[in-house]
Design a protein around this motif. Sequence first.
Motif, PDB file in Angstrom:
ATOM      1  N   VAL A 162      48.737   1.270  94.509  1.00  0.00           N
ATOM      2  CA  VAL A 162      47.788   0.738  94.050  1.00  0.00           C
ATOM      3  C   VAL A 162      47.561  -0.846  94.022  1.00  0.00           C
ATOM      4  O   VAL A 162      46.653  -1.350  95.050  1.00  0.00           O
ATOM      5  CB  VAL A 162      47.483   1.195  92.712  1.00  0.00           C
ATOM      6  N   ASP A 163      48.578  -1.261  94.043  1.00  0.00           N
ATOM      7  CA  ASP A 163      48.823  -2.775  94.492  1.00  0.00           C
ATOM      8  C   ASP A 163      48.519  -2.921  96.200  1.00  0.00           C
ATOM      9  O   ASP A 163      47.622  -3.935  95.827  1.00  0.00           O
ATOM     10  CB  ASP A 163      49.953  -2.961  94.130  1.00  0.00           C
ATOM     11  N   ALA A 164      48.757  -2.674  96.596  1.00  0.00           N
ATOM     12  CA  ALA A 164      48.070  -2.587  98.011  1.00  0.00           C
ATOM     13  C   ALA A 164      47.232  -2.812  98.456  1.00  0.00           C
ATOM     14  O   ALA A 164      46.235  -2.930  99.163  1.00  0.00           O
ATOM     15  CB  ALA A 164      49.205  -1.750  99.153  1.00  0.00           C
ATOM     16  N   MET A 165      46.242  -1.883  97.480  1.00  0.00           N
ATOM     17  CA  MET A 165      44.653  -1.348  97.488  1.00  0.00           C
ATOM     18  C   MET A 165      44.209  -2.198  96.996  1.00  0.00           C
ATOM     19  O   MET A 165      43.573  -2.157  97.551  1.00  0.00           O
ATOM     20  CB  MET A 165      44.599   0.073  97.129  1.00  0.00           C
ATOM     21  N   LEU A 166      44.397  -3.516  96.032  1.00  0.00           N
ATOM     22  CA  LEU A 166      43.918  -4.389  95.474  1.00  0.00           C
ATOM     23  C   LEU A 166      43.293  -6.168  96.126  1.00  0.00           C
ATOM     24  O   LEU A 166      44.772  -5.808  97.100  1.00  0.00           O
ATOM     25  CB  LEU A 166      43.870  -4.445  93.985  1.00  0.00           C
ATOM     26  N   THR A 167      42.226  -6.046  96.126  1.00  0.00           N
ATOM     27  CA  THR A 167      42.199  -7.871  97.046  1.00  0.00           C
ATOM     28  C   THR A 167      43.051  -8.672  95.906  1.00  0.00           C
ATOM     29  O   THR A 167      43.176  -8.295  94.687  1.00  0.00           O
ATOM     30  CB  THR A 167      40.758  -8.467  96.749  1.00  0.00           C
TER      31      THR A 167
ATOM     32  N   THR B 134      39.036  -8.083  89.841  1.00  0.00           N
ATOM     33  CA  THR B 134      39.062  -7.991  88.364  1.00  0.00           C
ATOM     34  C   THR B 134      38.971  -6.526  87.601  1.00  0.00           C
ATOM     35  O   THR B 134      37.438  -5.597  89.355  1.00  0.00           O
ATOM     36  CB  THR B 134      37.577  -9.190  88.306  1.00  0.00           C
ATOM     37  N   PHE B 135      38.552  -6.579  86.808  1.00  0.00           N
ATOM     38  CA  PHE B 135      38.685  -5.319  85.947  1.00  0.00           C
ATOM     39  C   PHE B 135      38.077  -5.791  84.457  1.00  0.00           C
ATOM     40  O   PHE B 135      38.495  -6.372  84.108  1.00  0.00           O
ATOM     41  CB  PHE B 135      39.655  -4.485  85.738  1.00  0.00           C
TER      42      PHE B 135
ATOM     43  N   HIS C   1      35.701  -8.415  82.641  1.00  0.00           N
ATOM     44  CA  HIS C   1      36.440  -9.394  83.603  1.00  0.00           C
ATOM     45  C   HIS C   1      38.351  -9.919  83.945  1.00  0.00           C
ATOM     46  O   HIS C   1      38.354 -10.637  84.599  1.00  0.00           O
ATOM     47  CB  HIS C   1      35.838 -10.225  83.658  1.00  0.00           C
ATOM     48  N   ILE C   2      39.211  -8.675  83.202  1.00  0.00           N
ATOM     49  CA  ILE C   2      40.139  -8.771  83.401  1.00  0.00           C
ATOM     50  C   ILE C   2      40.977  -9.274  85.120  1.00  0.00           C
ATOM     51  O   ILE C   2      40.563  -8.459  85.918  1.00  0.00           O
ATOM     52  CB  ILE C   2      41.001  -8.377  82.766  1.00  0.00           C
ATOM     53  N   ASP C   3      41.845 -10.294  84.991  1.00  0.00           N
ATOM     54  CA  ASP C   3      42.157 -10.344  86.228  1.00  0.00           C
ATOM     55  C   ASP C   3      43.826  -9.214  87.033  1.00  0.00           C
ATOM     56  O   ASP C   3      43.697  -8.732  86.246  1.00  0.00           O
ATOM     57  CB  ASP C   3      43.265 -11.838  86.857  1.00  0.00           C
ATOM     58  N   ARG C   4      43.810  -9.720  87.757  1.00  0.00           N
ATOM     59  CA  ARG C   4      45.022  -8.308  88.397  1.00  0.00           C
ATOM     60  C   ARG C   4      46.457  -8.390  87.294  1.00  0.00           C
ATOM     61  O   ARG C   4      46.724  -7.071  87.236  1.00  0.00           O
ATOM     62  CB  ARG C   4      45.498  -9.048  90.102  1.00  0.00           C
TER      63      ARG C   4
ATOM     64  N   SER D  48      37.830  -4.834  95.677  1.00  0.00           N
ATOM     65  CA  SER D  48      38.033  -5.711  94.515  1.00  0.00           C
ATOM     66  C   SER D  48      37.246  -5.839  93.485  1.00  0.00           C
ATOM     67  O   SER D  48      37.626  -6.729  92.427  1.00  0.00           O
ATOM     68  CB  SER D  48      36.654  -6.817  95.688  1.00  0.00           C
ATOM     69  N   SER D  49      37.074  -5.034  92.841  1.00  0.00           N
ATOM     70  CA  SER D  49      36.816  -4.880  91.779  1.00  0.00           C
ATOM     71  C   SER D  49      35.940  -3.528  91.118  1.00  0.00           C
ATOM     72  O   SER D  49      35.711  -2.680  91.924  1.00  0.00           O
ATOM     73  CB  SER D  49      35.262  -6.340  90.841  1.00  0.00           C
ATOM     74  N   VAL D  50      36.560  -3.007  89.772  1.00  0.00           N
ATOM     75  CA  VAL D  50      36.423  -2.216  89.556  1.00  0.00           C
ATOM     76  C   VAL D  50      35.634  -1.754  87.820  1.00  0.00           C
ATOM     77  O   VAL D  50      36.022  -2.854  87.379  1.00  0.00           O
ATOM     78  CB  VAL D  50      36.792  -1.039  89.360  1.00  0.00           C
ATOM     79  N   ASP D  51      34.202  -1.553  87.347  1.00  0.00           N
ATOM     80  CA  ASP D  51      34.160  -1.473  85.672  1.00  0.00           C
ATOM     81  C   ASP D  51      33.461  -0.330  85.243  1.00  0.00           C
ATOM     82  O   ASP D  51      33.670   0.927  86.559  1.00  0.00           O
ATOM     83  CB  ASP D  51      31.941  -2.372  86.061  1.00  0.00           C
TER      84      ASP D  51
END
Length: 115
Positions: free
Chosen positions: A27-32, A36-37, A44-47, A104-107
């Motif tokens: 998962v780490d490799a999939m995220l910018t 933000t989550f 809107h928390i950071d990685r 880059s983000s998920v809600d």
Amino acid sequence: MTSRNEARARMLRDLYAAYIDQRKDIVDAMLTEDFTFSSPQDDHIDRATYFERCWPNEPALTGFEIEFLAVDGEEAVVRYRAETTSGKAFRNMESFRFDGEKISSVDVYFGRNTG
């Protein structure tokens, strides 16, 4: 679905599988880097905070059943049914945004318990 949309759909399926398999590295490799989550519990928390809060040391879920997945360019929506280690289940929807080949983000939108 275009090949880029198909690749992103595969990535999202792999994301849910990695969560069940406790593969934070995948998962780490999939995220910018500026990922933000957001959810009803997280605004809107950071990685780094996402990994602290959303990746427990002990598995909390035993599986995801993806019921709906749609990708349209830079956005995607997934509805799933998840089963917990205690035998309960619930449905959620997640809205994703992509930046290039990464998420880059998920809600997250919480659904109801299903049993």
